[in-house]
Design a protein around this motif. Sequence first.
Motif, short mmCIF file in Angstrom:
data_model
loop_
_atom_site.label_atom_id
_atom_site.label_comp_id
_atom_site.label_asym_id
_atom_site.label_seq_id
_atom_site.Cartn_x
_atom_site.Cartn_y
_atom_site.Cartn_z
N LEU A 59 -4.20 6.81 0.24
CA LEU A 59 -3.47 7.54 1.28
C LEU A 59 -2.14 8.00 0.71
O LEU A 59 -1.57 7.35 -0.17
CB LEU A 59 -3.22 6.65 2.51
CG LEU A 59 -4.42 6.29 3.38
CD1 LEU A 59 -4.03 5.25 4.41
CD2 LEU A 59 -4.99 7.53 4.07
N ALA A 60 -1.65 9.12 1.24
CA ALA A 60 -0.34 9.61 0.83
C ALA A 60 0.72 9.20 1.84
O ALA A 60 0.41 8.81 2.96
CB ALA A 60 -0.38 11.14 0.70
N LYS A 92 2.71 0.70 6.01
CA LYS A 92 2.68 1.67 7.08
C LYS A 92 2.10 3.00 6.58
O LYS A 92 2.59 3.56 5.60
CB LYS A 92 4.07 1.91 7.66
CG LYS A 92 4.63 0.69 8.39
CD LYS A 92 5.94 1.01 9.10
CE LYS A 92 6.41 -0.16 9.94
NZ LYS A 92 7.65 0.17 10.68
N ALA A 93 1.06 3.48 7.29
CA ALA A 93 0.45 4.76 6.97
C ALA A 93 0.18 5.49 8.27
O ALA A 93 -0.35 4.90 9.22
CB ALA A 93 -0.85 4.56 6.19
N ILE A 97 -3.08 1.49 12.21
CA ILE A 97 -2.33 0.31 12.58
C ILE A 97 -1.95 -0.43 11.30
O ILE A 97 -2.79 -0.67 10.43
CB ILE A 97 -3.15 -0.60 13.50
CG1 ILE A 97 -3.39 0.11 14.85
CG2 ILE A 97 -2.44 -1.93 13.74
CD1 ILE A 97 -4.30 -0.65 15.77
N SER A 98 -0.68 -0.78 11.18
CA SER A 98 -0.16 -1.33 9.93
C SER A 98 -0.37 -2.85 9.87
O SER A 98 0.13 -3.57 10.73
CB SER A 98 1.33 -1.02 9.80
OG SER A 98 1.54 0.37 9.90
N GLU A 122 -8.15 -0.75 1.87
CA GLU A 122 -9.17 0.25 2.19
C GLU A 122 -8.99 0.77 3.60
O GLU A 122 -8.55 0.04 4.50
CB GLU A 122 -10.58 -0.36 2.03
CG GLU A 122 -10.96 -0.66 0.60
CD GLU A 122 -12.40 -1.11 0.48
OE1 GLU A 122 -13.03 -1.38 1.52
OE2 GLU A 122 -12.89 -1.20 -0.67
N LYS A 123 -9.38 2.04 3.77
CA LYS A 123 -9.41 2.63 5.11
C LYS A 123 -10.65 2.13 5.84
O LYS A 123 -11.62 1.72 5.21
CB LYS A 123 -9.42 4.16 5.03
CG LYS A 123 -8.19 4.75 4.39
CD LYS A 123 -8.24 6.26 4.41
CE LYS A 123 -9.29 6.77 3.44
NZ LYS A 123 -9.27 8.27 3.37
N PRO A 124 -10.66 2.20 7.18
CA PRO A 124 -11.87 1.82 7.92
C PRO A 124 -13.03 2.69 7.50
O PRO A 124 -12.86 3.84 7.07
CB PRO A 124 -11.49 2.08 9.38
CG PRO A 124 -10.00 2.04 9.40
CD PRO A 124 -9.58 2.59 8.07
#
Length: 424
Positions: A59-60, A92-93, A97-98, A122-124
């Motif tokens: 993620l950026a 935090k992204a 939810i962080s 990892e992302k969901p």
Amino acid sequence: MKRIFCSLIIFAYYLSNISAQQLIVKSFEDDPLDNAAIKFEKLDGNKQACALVIVQIALANVSFEGDIVAVEEKDGEYWVYMNNEATWLEIKAKGYISPKFDITEKFKSGLQGKTTYKMVIEKPVSGDEPKGTIIVSSNVGEADFYVDGIKQISGTPPYKYNGSEGVHKITLKAQGYNDESADFEIKLGKTLKYQIKMKAEGSFQLDGISYEMINIDGTGSFIMGSMESLDKLYTYSGLRSYKIGKTEVTQALWKAVMNSNPSIHQGENLPVENVSWEDCQQFIKLLNERCGTHFRLPTEAEWEYAARAGGIHKAEDFAGGQNLSDVANIAGQTIDVASKRPNAWGIYDMSGNVAEWCEDWWESYPSKRQVSNNNKKSFFKIVRGGSYADSDKISRDKLRCYFRGKQKPENAKPIIGLRLAQDF
């Protein structure tokens, strides 16, 4: 030196608290074979060597909170320098939810200086992206509900939508109404309520001036005129569905079409007045040419049916009820349209402010059913609703729904204006 964790470690504590909307901690381990914390050493506020946590996340614009000294982004990784014995870290992204990590759950003494740690986030999985909820209500009975151009459902509002965080375009489409769109924000993990008010088809804007129509469902017949006053005749009048203006035509709209303002009482949002029936026909002709519409004046039957909200108000009532001061302006001069309480169908000023021209020629009520009287059998056109000048007890009858006034079509008076109508 801490022991090497050779396999990926998934924390049961974290997994038990992760929802589908949270970033997932895939692994978190120390790596004594990686000397990056020493080679690229940074000191904390106590002049002690920092611990280095290398966070891998696809993620950026990720940010971090906790016992942090510095953060550097390097080739898809984030190098997070933390205080010696640091105990917590939050990632935090936007759109997620962080997770907030209690480091002592993994390393009881906290992080150690000059040590490199590896964290994989990892992302969901697809389909479980973070979402929020909006509930959209409206003033119509049934509509098609669209989000970002994709139809979601047809039915009765309110509409519930779960979607990704951010701004989404919501559109409602309903028969007899203009399409209405608005941008609404979805916030992660929250349920927000919004409303889209739909306007009847035929509502328009001209040079930034809005005019709203109200849909009127026709009826086979209704009793027109007063049944309680012996000197007032009544008849049945057949009606089809039609549209009528929510307000009287304002001076701003008249000027936008006619490039003039004949009104005695001047004000942009005051009803236009001092206009003849013939002037109104010219105004409507030019308005239709500019907007590509088919507006007209309401017939007498349409006017009374709308004023009485079908039959909710008796003909002997004022338009909106029996309390004159609530619904009618009789202050001796005009006031802004829609300043008083509307009737049950949301239509304003059908009693008071200015009287209103109707399409029909005046004659006594016929005994047979009628929709309108467009046969020229008199020198007068119908005027309805009474005006601001009808303040004494005798003239107040002019403000009642049943009362019929008349004027020659070439006459212009400061007590008479107009309201638009249109076929459904």
